[in-house]
Design a protein around this motif. Structure first.
Motif, PDB file in Angstrom:
ATOM      1  N   VAL A 143      -3.225   1.031  -4.537  1.00  0.00           N
ATOM      2  CA  VAL A 143      -3.712   1.182  -3.104  1.00  0.00           C
ATOM      3  C   VAL A 143      -5.089   0.359  -2.956  1.00  0.00           C
ATOM      4  O   VAL A 143      -5.129  -0.102  -1.727  1.00  0.00           O
TER       5      VAL A 143
ATOM      6  N   ALA B  39       1.169   4.040  -2.852  1.00  0.00           N
ATOM      7  CA  ALA B  39       0.910   5.624  -2.756  1.00  0.00           C
ATOM      8  C   ALA B  39       2.050   6.596  -3.041  1.00  0.00           C
ATOM      9  O   ALA B  39       1.652   7.319  -3.656  1.00  0.00           O
TER      10      ALA B  39
ATOM     11  N   ALA C 281       0.889  -1.116  -0.023  1.00  0.00           N
ATOM     12  CA  ALA C 281      -0.159   0.259   0.036  1.00  0.00           C
ATOM     13  C   ALA C 281       0.948   1.264  -0.084  1.00  0.00           C
ATOM     14  O   ALA C 281       0.474   2.245  -0.952  1.00  0.00           O
ATOM     15  N   CYS C 282       1.724   1.103   0.766  1.00  0.00           N
ATOM     16  CA  CYS C 282       2.901   2.436   0.879  1.00  0.00           C
ATOM     17  C   CYS C 282       3.653   2.787  -0.540  1.00  0.00           C
ATOM     18  O   CYS C 282       3.710   3.704  -0.866  1.00  0.00           O
TER      19      CYS C 282
ATOM     20  N   GLY D 278       8.531   4.040  -4.822  1.00  0.00           N
ATOM     21  CA  GLY D 278       7.330   3.300  -4.373  1.00  0.00           C
ATOM     22  C   GLY D 278       7.328   2.132  -5.056  1.00  0.00           C
ATOM     23  O   GLY D 278       6.876   0.866  -4.763  1.00  0.00           O
TER      24      GLY D 278
ATOM     25  N   VAL E  82      -3.274   4.621  -7.915  1.00  0.00           N
ATOM     26  CA  VAL E  82      -4.307   4.563  -6.986  1.00  0.00           C
ATOM     27  C   VAL E  82      -5.253   3.135  -6.925  1.00  0.00           C
ATOM     28  O   VAL E  82      -5.638   2.909  -5.773  1.00  0.00           O
TER      29      VAL E  82
END
Length: 472
Positions: A454, A347, A343-344, A376, A451
């Motif tokens: 995420v 993001a 997730a990080c 990322g 996105v």
């Protein structure tokens, strides 16, 4: 290793990491090193852009077909043995490409080279069986980061060689790296006995291979044949039918290549979806940033008029950021859980992509904002094999990582074709400049893919498994 080996476990682990890191770096470097040289290859081999595009497409198609098969062979008969065979084939393919006299010979050599994608899932499986559990997140993250860094470095190295030497040196370099990797794998990767029961699922491999060829061929040829043309639509339908037949066949097989239960498991589906989204998002930058840098500034100021080498160097900070980010996956997992790095990572990718979409008229913006994208990327790439290791038993690690790499490959093809479609729709001829709005759209598409990543990340949770022995 032999019983007479007195090397300390820490030293053996370091040697193992260096050997596998070298192997995956060599593969990743050569995956993208030809991208800056496609125009040169078209001229030197007296061919057309449509045929030169197959220099990339043939490699991707071969990779997608061979990777799950080779991953399964590694799970059955020993990952070290299969990896050494893959590296031999890779070196032969590179030597053949360096000596190619026409486009047909070069494409054939690239088909052979496609086997090299299997070094990534094989490396992840080797790490899982050879290293203690506490070192595994760091090692997987580091090797995954090296894959990403190698892909970006290929754009820089390809530019340097294309600008200053013959295109044949691209493949001479690949043959040297493959030979070095083979020697290091032979020296540092321990040989382990594996249970060879169950046999190879040839029918499953054929169905999977034909289905992937149909879908990827439709994606690669859609722009030239027409997305609504009968051949393209027919290939998509054929791919769907073959996938349906594959599911039906694999459900009834005791030692199936594709575990249908894994594919219907929510965490596994999430990891594959994340890989596909990451592959698509990455290619918006691989194609968009070098094109912007090399284009001469137009009326709207889109472009730097830089050389191929400078265009690659603008991506270098992003590539360098991948490795430390991947190595940090273990620490982030300890703090936020195993899905935290995924997730990080997505993001950060989305933030960097959005910043580039909003501002990309200066060199510093490319350097800084793409470094955020690179950080990322490193987290995502390091998180995916760790999540797979949490989901599947050791005996299927190579196969499961192979399928995950296929998902990323399919995403790469989708991303590259979407990028090509955006560029084509905003230009009126071969010599027309690409407007700034097209580059902004490409970077926004990268942000949208991130996105979506995420959103997928919370689904990639660890599934409770019965205890599985950490040996095969």
């Amino acid at each position: 290793m032999s019983t007479g080996d007195t090397t300390s476990p820490a030293a053996r682990g370091t040697g193992l990491l260096v050997a596998l890191g070298t192997a995956v770096f060599g593969y990743a470097l050569m995956q993208t090193v030809v991208v800056p040289a496609l125009g040169l290859l078209t001229r030197e081999l007296r061919t057309t852009p449509a045929w030169s595009a197959w220099i990339l497409s043939a490699f991707l198609l071969s990779s997608a077909v061979l990777t799950p098969l080779l991953g399964r062979l590694g799970d059955m008969h020993g990952r070290r043995r299969v990896m050494m065979g893959v590296l031999v084939a890779y070196a032969v393919g590179m030597a053949g490409a360096a000596a190619a006299q026409n486009i047909g010979q070069l494409i054939a050599a690239r088909v052979v080279q496609g086997a090299a994608l299997a070094v990534v899932p094989l490396s992840m499986a080797i790490l899982r069986e050879a290293l203690p559990r506490e070192r595994l997140p760091f090692a997987m993250g580091l090797v995954s980061g090296i894959v990403g860094a190698g892909g970006g470095a290929g754009l820089v190295v390809g530019g340097l060689l294309a600008d200053h030497l013959s295109w044949r040196y691209l493949f001479v370099l690949g043959a040297l790296l493959a030979s070095l990797s083979l020697a290091m794998v032979w020296r540092y990767v321990p040989a382990r006995r594996h249970d060879t029961s169950g046999g190879l699922d040839v029918l499953g491999a054929v169905l999977l291979g034909l289905g992937l060829v149909a879908v990827l061929l439709a994606l690669t040829q859609g722009p030239s044949w027409g997305w609504t043309s009968a051949p393209v639509l027919g290939l998509f339908v054929l791919g769907a039918l073959l996938a349906a037949v594959l599911v039906l066949v694999e459900r009834g097989r005791a030692h199936a290549l594709i575990d249908v239960g894994e594919l219907t498991d929510r965490p596994m589906l999430a990891t594959h979806a994340a890989a596909l989204l990451f592959g698509a998002g990455s290619y918006f930058f691989y194609l968009g940033m070098p094109l912007f840098a090399q284009q001469k500034p137009g009326a709207d100021g889109a472009g730097f008029g830089a050389s191929v080498t400078v265009a690659g160097l603008l991506m270098l900070p992003g590539m360098l950021a991948i490795v430390p980010a991947g190595a940090a996956v273990g620490r982030i997992s300890a703090s936020l859980g195993s899905r935290g790095p995924l997730a990080c990572g997505f993001a950060l990718f989305a933030v960097g992509a959005a910043l580039l979409a909003l501002g990309h008229a200066s060199y510093w913006q490319h350097l800084v904002f793409y470094a955020v994208v690179g950080a990322g990327s490193g987290l995502v790439m390091g998180a995916l094999p760790k999540l797979i290791a949490d989901i599947v038993p050791l005996a299927r690690t190579g196969t499961a990582n192979g399928i995950n790499n296929i998902a990323r490959t399919v995403g790469s093809v989708i991303g590259s074709q979407l990028a090509a479609a955006v560029i084509a729709s905003t230009t009126s001829g071969r010599t027309a400049a690409v407007p700034d709005s097209a580059f902004s759209l490409l970077f926004w598409l990268g942000a949208v893919a991130a996105v979506a990543g995420v959103a997928v990340s919370p689904l990639a949770v660890r599934r409770k498994l019965s205890p599985i022995p950490e040996s095969v």
